[in-house]
Design an enzyme around this catalytic site. Structure first.
Site, mmCIF file in Angstrom:
data_model
loop_
_atom_site.group_PDB
_atom_site.id
_atom_site.type_symbol
_atom_site.label_atom_id
_atom_site.label_comp_id
_atom_site.label_asym_id
_atom_site.label_seq_id
_atom_site.Cartn_x
_atom_site.Cartn_y
_atom_site.Cartn_z
ATOM 1 N N SER A 118 2.368 -2.550 -12.894
ATOM 2 C CA SER A 118 1.812 -2.733 -11.554
ATOM 3 C C SER A 118 0.337 -2.352 -11.491
ATOM 4 O O SER A 118 -0.296 -2.525 -10.454
ATOM 5 C CB SER A 118 2.605 -1.897 -10.542
ATOM 6 O OG SER A 118 2.697 -0.553 -10.970
ATOM 7 N N HIS A 139 3.983 -9.482 -12.890
ATOM 8 C CA HIS A 139 4.285 -8.394 -11.965
ATOM 9 C C HIS A 139 5.195 -8.899 -10.847
ATOM 10 O O HIS A 139 4.753 -9.540 -9.894
ATOM 11 C CB HIS A 139 2.977 -7.826 -11.393
ATOM 12 C CG HIS A 139 3.182 -6.681 -10.462
ATOM 13 N ND1 HIS A 139 2.283 -6.372 -9.455
ATOM 14 C CD2 HIS A 139 4.180 -5.759 -10.362
ATOM 15 C CE1 HIS A 139 2.721 -5.321 -8.794
ATOM 16 N NE2 HIS A 139 3.867 -4.935 -9.320
ATOM 17 N N GLU A 151 2.962 -11.777 -9.402
ATOM 18 C CA GLU A 151 1.536 -11.668 -9.681
ATOM 19 C C GLU A 151 1.349 -11.914 -11.179
ATOM 20 O O GLU A 151 1.804 -11.136 -12.011
ATOM 21 C CB GLU A 151 1.054 -10.268 -9.291
ATOM 22 C CG GLU A 151 -0.396 -10.161 -8.959
ATOM 23 C CD GLU A 151 -0.761 -8.766 -8.450
ATOM 24 O OE1 GLU A 151 -1.828 -8.648 -7.825
ATOM 25 O OE2 GLU A 151 -0.007 -7.802 -8.679
ATOM 26 N N ASN A 189 -1.595 -3.994 -5.670
ATOM 27 C CA ASN A 189 -1.700 -2.541 -5.546
ATOM 28 C C ASN A 189 -3.114 -2.048 -5.276
ATOM 29 O O ASN A 189 -3.293 -0.939 -4.779
ATOM 30 C CB ASN A 189 -1.120 -1.872 -6.787
ATOM 31 C CG ASN A 189 0.400 -1.882 -6.750
ATOM 32 O OD1 ASN A 189 0.998 -1.499 -5.759
ATOM 33 N ND2 ASN A 189 1.023 -2.340 -7.820
#
Length: 295
Positions: A118, A139, A151, A189
């Site tokens: 992440s 991800h 992702e 993130n």
């Protein structure tokens, strides 16, 4: 892409295995712990039963999904014939680097090596292999069977062919892949974690309580879950790890983890997984209620 290997049978790993297996891929699920593998299969079974109860799949799909998964405790056994490996181990840089060194030696040269990290650099992970053009970030979002986004993160040396293959594969899974470049936290993130950290700072500074902060964000911003409850669900240790990657990568104080978050992690208050975080999950019904908001 016929033979898929997933490394790690935890929350993300068993979810990734579930999605591939439900879409008729053969999956080798690998974990050093036999207990983790048993728990992973139990979780997949439970999630399949939930989908049956909602009439999204039938019992035949559940049966074929479980039959598509084979478990292993040794990477060498589970990854030797893989077309694609997805690493979903703990968010620890050294651990991931060691896994990729091993995978590079074991897997066929044609195999693509993906990581579900992440926040950790894809370029850094790829650098320990002899196939940096075939290393990529994949991800998934939690819970994997439900959330649509993947992702897809290109490292500095990831080839366009590798990226195209993973984008197309993600669509085959019924997901929506979004291509991004390799910088700390990527997109998801880099935006989410500072928001969660700011919510923790708001609590730390005594501006409002846990319920009040989450209520403002749920009712005022139409978030399905408040930021403190979401942090509990993600795992406060995971949040801290990602914030440290952002802070180390950018050297910008806005990414520095709140002291309250640091203290809670040191005290073992990690959220749902430990039974206590910003909320108390000692009652199984409370913990279940949090999980069901996503599934």
């Amino acid at each position: 892409m016929k033979n898929i290997t997933v490394i790690g049978a935890g929350t993300m790993g068993n979810g990734i295995a579930h999605v591939f297996a439900q879409n008729n891929f053969k999956v080798n699920l690998v974990d050093v712990s036999s207990a983790s593998l048993e728990n992973g299969i139990a979780t997949i079974t439970k999630n399949l039963d939930r989908l049956i109860s909602k009439e999204k799949i039938n019992t035949a799909t559940k049966k074929s999904t479980l039959e598509n998964i084979t478990t292993y405790t040794l990477i060498a056994d589970g990854a030797k014939n893989a077309d694609l490996v997805i690493e979903a181990a703990t968010e620890n840089t050294d651990l991931k680097l060691n896994i990729f060194k091993e995978l590079d030696k074991i897997c066929p040269q044609k195999a693509i090596l993906a990581t579900n990290t992440s926040s950790i650099s894809i370029t850094k992970i790829a650098a320990v292999t002899n196939r940096p053009d075939k290393v990529i970030g994949m991800h998934f979002m939690n819970p994997v069977p439900i959330m649509k986004l993947i992702e897809v993160i290109n490292g500095y040396n990831t080839s366009s062919n590798t990226s195209k293959t993973i984008m197309n594969l993600s669509v085959q899974l019924g997901k929506i892949p979004t291509e991004v470049n390799d910088y700390p936290g990527f997109v998801a993130n880099r935006i989410l974690m500072p928001m969660l950290n700011e919510a923790i700072e708001t609590l730390y500074n005594g501006i409002a309580g846990v319920n009040e902060i989450d209520t403002v964000m749920k009712l005022g911003m139409a978030h399905p879950m408040g930021p403190l409850q979401l942090a509990d669900f993600i795992g406060l240790d995971v949040c801290l790890s990602i914030l440290n990657v952002l802070y180390d990568g950018f050297k910008n104080p806005k990414y520095a983890p709140c002291p309250l978050l640091v203290n809670m992690v040191m005290a073992g208050k990690l959220g749902v997984k430990s039974g206590e975080g910003f909320y108390d999950y000692s009652s199984s019904k409370k913990a279940e209620k949090v999980a069901k908001q996503f599934v």
